[in-house]
Design an enzyme around this catalytic site. Structure first.
Site, PDB file in Angstrom:
ATOM      1  N   TYR A  56       0.852  -1.187   0.000  1.00  0.00           N
ATOM      2  CA  TYR A  56       0.000   0.000   0.000  1.00  0.00           C
ATOM      3  C   TYR A  56       0.888   1.237   0.000  1.00  0.00           C
ATOM      4  O   TYR A  56       1.946   1.254   0.640  1.00  0.00           O
ATOM      5  CB  TYR A  56      -0.906  -0.004   1.240  1.00  0.00           C
ATOM      6  CG  TYR A  56      -2.096   0.899   1.132  1.00  0.00           C
ATOM      7  CD1 TYR A  56      -3.113   0.632   0.224  1.00  0.00           C
ATOM      8  CD2 TYR A  56      -2.220   2.037   1.944  1.00  0.00           C
ATOM      9  CE1 TYR A  56      -4.229   1.463   0.124  1.00  0.00           C
ATOM     10  CE2 TYR A  56      -3.327   2.869   1.846  1.00  0.00           C
ATOM     11  CZ  TYR A  56      -4.330   2.574   0.937  1.00  0.00           C
ATOM     12  OH  TYR A  56      -5.429   3.399   0.838  1.00  0.00           O
ATOM     13  N   MET A 115      -9.333  -5.125  -5.398  1.00  0.00           N
ATOM     14  CA  MET A 115      -9.477  -6.323  -4.588  1.00  0.00           C
ATOM     15  C   MET A 115      -9.045  -7.591  -5.320  1.00  0.00           C
ATOM     16  O   MET A 115      -8.609  -8.560  -4.695  1.00  0.00           O
ATOM     17  CB  MET A 115     -10.926  -6.453  -4.130  1.00  0.00           C
ATOM     18  CG  MET A 115     -11.367  -5.363  -3.150  1.00  0.00           C
ATOM     19  SD  MET A 115     -10.380  -5.345  -1.648  1.00  0.00           S
ATOM     20  CE  MET A 115     -10.855  -6.921  -0.927  1.00  0.00           C
ATOM     21  N   TRP A 121      -8.313   8.256  -3.889  1.00  0.00           N
ATOM     22  CA  TRP A 121      -7.684   7.771  -2.652  1.00  0.00           C
ATOM     23  C   TRP A 121      -8.063   8.741  -1.538  1.00  0.00           C
ATOM     24  O   TRP A 121      -7.644   9.889  -1.530  1.00  0.00           O
ATOM     25  CB  TRP A 121      -6.171   7.706  -2.823  1.00  0.00           C
ATOM     26  CG  TRP A 121      -5.449   7.112  -1.651  1.00  0.00           C
ATOM     27  CD1 TRP A 121      -5.936   6.247  -0.718  1.00  0.00           C
ATOM     28  CD2 TRP A 121      -4.070   7.329  -1.299  1.00  0.00           C
ATOM     29  NE1 TRP A 121      -4.970   5.906   0.199  1.00  0.00           N
ATOM     30  CE2 TRP A 121      -3.812   6.551  -0.138  1.00  0.00           C
ATOM     31  CE3 TRP A 121      -3.040   8.083  -1.847  1.00  0.00           C
ATOM     32  CZ2 TRP A 121      -2.562   6.529   0.476  1.00  0.00           C
ATOM     33  CZ3 TRP A 121      -1.792   8.047  -1.231  1.00  0.00           C
ATOM     34  CH2 TRP A 121      -1.565   7.277  -0.089  1.00  0.00           C
TER      35      TRP A 121
END
Length: 381
Positions: free
Chosen positions: A77, A286, A309
């Site tokens: 991330y 995902m 985001w």
């Protein structure tokens, strides 16, 4: 790996008018990047013996588990965890980015918080999966002023996902009543918020979900929230189903906005459903598959693609983010917006660290399986 220390301000700066405290905290920690269900450890530790003049001691009322939290621990991330040696002398990080806290005590120079206030993290990688935190007041958001109006669970399940839904529906294209929005991950927390907000604002929704044994029950549940059309991934991708799809939405349907949290073929299906001049927003991945776009959507349909985001948005425009959150919580308080259903996991002081570690690892293992319609929440007792 750089060690970043922010749990306590340096003792040399905290001597002035510091007060004695004694609190045993419990935290879900990770010694390295990896799979949370394999490396999580719950550790009990003394949070410190003094509270500095600019510090605030908070206790966690609830802390959610989000896909971004898992990705952060996996090391994939953009926002990296904060690593510290201040808990047990070994480098580790505390997981979690979303939580709601109650102020237990404030330092002598703290003016904006008082005992009993509820507040949220004010920085990235806060480390919310812990029972208590002693932090500089600048690390916290302003007090919410919502004690007794909404519950901690309602707040903590509204802080990220419904705010994301709110901003994505508002900021990319001017939607009018009757316009259509298509999304995958329709049963996710963001997806449920999209359905409800769209209904309140007069938009129509197409929600794509994965097939499962209880698909009929899920479709009924989403339609109960206000979904207009619910499709499986297979139906959304099928050319044979296209005629039936057009019957469901109508031949003149203007599908102006697509919201993608899956990627891969699912994202392609959304793009194919968009009308001319539509907008495609990706806010997750995902499936861990890339978003692949052919030349057609650009040339023949003039589709615009965006990335969203929340963390970056919140830092760039904290006022806008707080405005969205307050509106969301107002809708929750009025009963116009249902917070995502929660599945609570208790980390208890009555259990040993080994027992709590087993609980935490099972939570992460179950979370990785997917197909849950509930928001996983840690509660510390």
């Amino acid at each position: 790996m750089n060690t970043v220390k922010y749990f306590r301000i340096p003792i040399s700066n905290a001597i002035r008018m510091s007060r004695a405290i004694s609190t045993t905290a419990r935290a879900v920690t990770f010694p390295k990047y990896g799979e949370p269900d394999e490396i999580a450890n719950v550790i009990s530790y003394n949070i410190g013996d003094k509270i500095g003049p600019n510090e605030v001691l908070v206790k966690t009322l609830a802390a959610t588990i989000n896909p971004s939290d898992i990705n952060q621990i996996q090391g994939v991330y953009p926002s990296r965890p904060v690593w510290t040696k201040e808990i047990n002398g070994e480098e580790l990080t505390i997981g979690g980015n979303e939580g709601v806290f109650e102020v237990v005590e404030v330092g002598s120079d703290v003016k904006d918080y008082k005992k009993g206030d509820w507040t949220l993290p004010g920085v990235l990688a806060f480390g919310t999966w812990r029972s208590h935190a002693l932090v500089d007041a600048s690390k916290l958001s302003p007090p919410l002023g919502l004690n007794g109006v909404v519950s901690p669970l309602q707040i903590v399940t509204s802080n990220i996902n419904p705010v994301s839904a709110y901003q994505m529906l508002k900021e990319y294209v001017e939607l009018k009543p009757g316009d259509w929005v298509i999304q995958n991950g329709g049963n996710s927390a963001v997806g449920r918020a999209v359905i409800q907000l769209a209904k309140l604002w007069g938009y129509k929704t197409i929600s794509v979900v994965r097939s499962r044994p209880d698909i009929d029950e899920l479709i009924a549940e989403l339609k109960g929230l206000g979904a207009d059309v619910v499709l499986t991934e297979e139906q959304a991708a099928s050319r044979e189903y296209e005629e039936e799809f057009r019957k469901l939405v109508g031949p003149d349907a203007q599908i102006k906005l697509a919201l993608n949290c899956v990627g891969g073929k699912s994202a392609t299906s959304l793009t194919n459903k968009l009308s001319v001049n539509g907008h495609h927003v990706t806010y997750g991945a995902m499936s861990k598959q890339p978003v692949t776009i052919g030349a057609g959507p650009f040339i023949f349909k003039n589709i615009t693609f965006h990335g969203y985001w929340l963390s970056a948005r919140a830092q760039a425009d904290p006022v806008g983010r707080n405005k969205a959150l307050k509106e969301i919580l107002g809708l929750v308080a009025q009963g116009k917006l249902q917070a995502a259903p929660a599945l609570e996991h208790k980390i208890s002081a009555d259990k040993t660290d080994a027992e709590n570690t087993e609980i935490a690892r099972k939570v992460f293992k179950d979370y990785s399986k997917g197909f849950s319609n509930k928001k996983h929440v840690f509660q510390f007792q």
